[in-house]
Design a protein around this motif. Sequence first.
Motif, PDB file in Angstrom:
ATOM      1  N   GLY A  89     -28.230  41.882 -14.653  1.00 38.90           N
ATOM      2  CA  GLY A  89     -27.229  41.511 -13.665  1.00 38.90           C
ATOM      3  C   GLY A  89     -26.594  40.158 -13.912  1.00 38.90           C
ATOM      4  N   ALA A  90     -25.407  39.969 -13.341  1.00 42.77           N
ATOM      5  CA  ALA A  90     -24.656  38.724 -13.469  1.00 42.77           C
ATOM      6  C   ALA A  90     -25.093  37.687 -12.437  1.00 42.77           C
ATOM      7  CB  ALA A  90     -23.161  39.005 -13.323  1.00 42.77           C
ATOM      8  N   GLN A  91     -25.663  38.141 -11.322  1.00 40.89           N
ATOM      9  CA  GLN A  91     -26.122  37.220 -10.279  1.00 40.89           C
ATOM     10  C   GLN A  91     -27.540  36.747 -10.625  1.00 40.89           C
ATOM     11  OE1 GLN A  91     -24.363  38.868  -6.198  1.00 40.89           O
ATOM     12  NE2 GLN A  91     -25.899  40.242  -7.019  1.00 40.89           N
ATOM     13  N   THR A  92     -27.873  35.543 -10.227  1.00 44.98           N
ATOM     14  CA  THR A  92     -29.223  35.047 -10.506  1.00 44.98           C
ATOM     15  C   THR A  92     -30.290  35.871  -9.789  1.00 44.98           C
ATOM     16  OG1 THR A  92     -29.001  33.447  -8.699  1.00 44.98           O
ATOM     17  CG2 THR A  92     -28.490  32.664 -10.925  1.00 44.98           C
ATOM     18  N   THR A  93     -29.933  36.529  -8.712  1.00 45.07           N
ATOM     19  CA  THR A  93     -30.891  37.354  -7.961  1.00 45.07           C
ATOM     20  C   THR A  93     -31.010  38.782  -8.506  1.00 45.07           C
ATOM     21  OG1 THR A  93     -29.142  37.962  -6.401  1.00 45.07           O
ATOM     22  CG2 THR A  93     -30.550  36.079  -5.804  1.00 45.07           C
ATOM     23  N   ASP A  94     -30.170  39.156  -9.468  1.00 48.73           N
ATOM     24  CA  ASP A  94     -30.168  40.541  -9.970  1.00 48.73           C
ATOM     25  C   ASP A  94     -31.351  40.864 -10.878  1.00 48.73           C
ATOM     26  OD1 ASP A  94     -27.879  41.256  -8.612  1.00 48.73           O
ATOM     27  OD2 ASP A  94     -26.548  40.894 -10.312  1.00 48.73           O
ATOM     28  N   GLY A  95     -31.630  40.013 -11.832  1.00 54.25           N
ATOM     29  CA  GLY A  95     -32.678  40.316 -12.801  1.00 54.25           C
ATOM     30  C   GLY A  95     -32.290  41.493 -13.683  1.00 54.25           C
ATOM     31  N   THR A  96     -33.283  42.293 -14.073  1.00 47.11           N
ATOM     32  CA  THR A  96     -33.069  43.472 -14.917  1.00 47.11           C
ATOM     33  C   THR A  96     -33.527  44.707 -14.152  1.00 47.11           C
ATOM     34  OG1 THR A  96     -33.379  42.181 -16.927  1.00 47.11           O
ATOM     35  CG2 THR A  96     -33.646  44.555 -17.131  1.00 47.11           C
ATOM     36  N   TRP A  97     -32.733  45.774 -14.243  1.00 45.54           N
ATOM     37  CA  TRP A  97     -33.005  47.027 -13.547  1.00 45.54           C
ATOM     38  C   TRP A  97     -33.118  48.131 -14.592  1.00 45.54           C
ATOM     39  CZ3 TRP A  97     -29.071  49.048  -9.329  1.00 45.54           C
ATOM     40  CH2 TRP A  97     -29.480  50.285  -8.841  1.00 45.54           C
ATOM     41  N   SER A  98     -34.310  48.712 -14.717  1.00 48.34           N
ATOM     42  CA  SER A  98     -34.525  49.852 -15.622  1.00 48.34           C
ATOM     43  C   SER A  98     -34.138  51.119 -14.873  1.00 48.34           C
ATOM     44  CB  SER A  98     -35.985  49.936 -16.060  1.00 48.34           C
ATOM     45  OG  SER A  98     -36.337  48.816 -16.821  1.00 48.34           O
ATOM     46  N   LEU A  99     -33.138  51.825 -15.386  1.00 50.78           N
ATOM     47  CA  LEU A  99     -32.616  52.991 -14.673  1.00 50.78           C
ATOM     48  C   LEU A  99     -33.573  54.176 -14.718  1.00 50.78           C
ATOM     49  CD1 LEU A  99     -28.824  52.957 -15.545  1.00 50.78           C
ATOM     50  CD2 LEU A  99     -29.998  52.025 -13.556  1.00 50.78           C
ATOM     51  N   ALA A 100     -33.653  54.868 -13.585  1.00 56.07           N
ATOM     52  CA  ALA A 100     -34.456  56.086 -13.465  1.00 56.07           C
ATOM     53  C   ALA A 100     -33.730  57.238 -14.155  1.00 56.07           C
ATOM     54  CB  ALA A 100     -34.678  56.407 -11.990  1.00 56.07           C
ATOM     55  N   ARG A 101     -34.487  58.260 -14.496  1.00 54.19           N
ATOM     56  CA  ARG A 101     -33.929  59.455 -15.143  1.00 54.19           C
ATOM     57  C   ARG A 101     -33.642  60.532 -14.103  1.00 54.19           C
ATOM     58  NH1 ARG A 101     -38.181  60.126 -20.180  1.00 54.19           N
ATOM     59  NH2 ARG A 101     -37.555  58.234 -21.277  1.00 54.19           N
ATOM     60  N   SER A 102     -32.622  61.331 -14.399  1.00 54.83           N
ATOM     61  CA  SER A 102     -32.322  62.484 -13.542  1.00 54.83           C
ATOM     62  C   SER A 102     -33.330  63.595 -13.816  1.00 54.83           C
ATOM     63  CB  SER A 102     -30.904  62.995 -13.830  1.00 54.83           C
ATOM     64  OG  SER A 102     -30.879  63.671 -15.079  1.00 54.83           O
ATOM     65  N   SER A 103     -33.213  64.680 -13.084  1.00 57.58           N
ATOM     66  CA  SER A 103     -34.092  65.836 -13.302  1.00 57.58           C
ATOM     67  C   SER A 103     -33.503  66.815 -14.318  1.00 57.58           C
ATOM     68  CB  SER A 103     -34.348  66.556 -11.970  1.00 57.58           C
ATOM     69  OG  SER A 103     -33.119  66.999 -11.423  1.00 57.58           O
ATOM     70  N   GLU A 104     -32.359  66.466 -14.909  1.00 57.48           N
ATOM     71  CA  GLU A 104     -31.730  67.326 -15.932  1.00 57.48           C
ATOM     72  C   GLU A 104     -32.682  67.520 -17.111  1.00 57.48           C
ATOM     73  OE1 GLU A 104     -28.536  68.722 -16.377  1.00 57.48           O
ATOM     74  OE2 GLU A 104     -27.998  68.226 -14.327  1.00 57.48           O
ATOM     75  N   LYS A 105     -32.654  68.703 -17.704  1.00 63.36           N
ATOM     76  CA  LYS A 105     -33.488  68.996 -18.869  1.00 63.36           C
ATOM     77  C   LYS A 105     -32.747  68.582 -20.138  1.00 63.36           C
ATOM     78  CE  LYS A 105     -36.737  70.911 -16.508  1.00 63.36           C
ATOM     79  NZ  LYS A 105     -37.605  69.934 -15.924  1.00 63.36           N
ATOM     80  N   PRO A 106     -33.405  67.821 -21.024  1.00 63.22           N
ATOM     81  CA  PRO A 106     -32.759  67.406 -22.274  1.00 63.22           C
ATOM     82  C   PRO A 106     -32.515  68.582 -23.216  1.00 63.22           C
ATOM     83  CG  PRO A 106     -34.713  66.073 -21.816  1.00 63.22           C
ATOM     84  CD  PRO A 106     -34.715  67.223 -20.846  1.00 63.22           C
ATOM     85  N   VAL A 107     -31.519  68.423 -24.065  1.00 64.50           N
ATOM     86  CA  VAL A 107     -31.225  69.376 -25.131  1.00 64.50           C
ATOM     87  C   VAL A 107     -31.274  68.615 -26.452  1.00 64.50           C
ATOM     88  CG1 VAL A 107     -29.809  70.898 -23.690  1.00 64.50           C
ATOM     89  CG2 VAL A 107     -28.733  69.012 -24.907  1.00 64.50           C
TER      90      VAL A 107
END
Length: 180
Positions: A89-107
Amino acid sequence: MKSKLTVMTVAAVVAAGTVAAAVPASAATAKAAPTRCHTADLKAGFALGGDAAPEMGQSAKQTQAFIWFTNTSKRTCTLSGFAGVDMTGAQTTDGTWSLARSSEKPVKIALAPGDTTDFSITLLPVATSTPKKEKFVPSKFLVTPPNETTHFTLKWPFGGQILKQDGATHPATFLNPVGK
């Protein structure tokens, strides 16, 4: 006792130089299946064209950003699964956010040299008037191809802010598998 015909046939084949040996199908040389793509085989970036850009100026609905991978190697390779995506994040309060995965099945996607595939990130933008502690202002994305440990650093080109849900069980901002 061999028949005269068998001996003459074998002699004719040997004399003609066309002896053919039967080779089992399992021993025949086959083209090796492509192996997975490594970070060094790829380049990555945000899709920037027309309808590929997320609608960050609105806050009524989710929108999507797309990240592409292009095979820059001289061999065909495969991608399968989810990329790792950490937003800084650009704000000092943001830090780093690891995004969650959807329930979609990979191909499994095969990429010949020069081929490109992408994946989408679903985002929930918020209004600029949203309190600082409730919004995440993206600055950089650390994008790791599936099954790799080395990442690309991509600068967020779209502006806007996202509803901060980095601790949520089912956040409205998440990523989909490569090829979806």
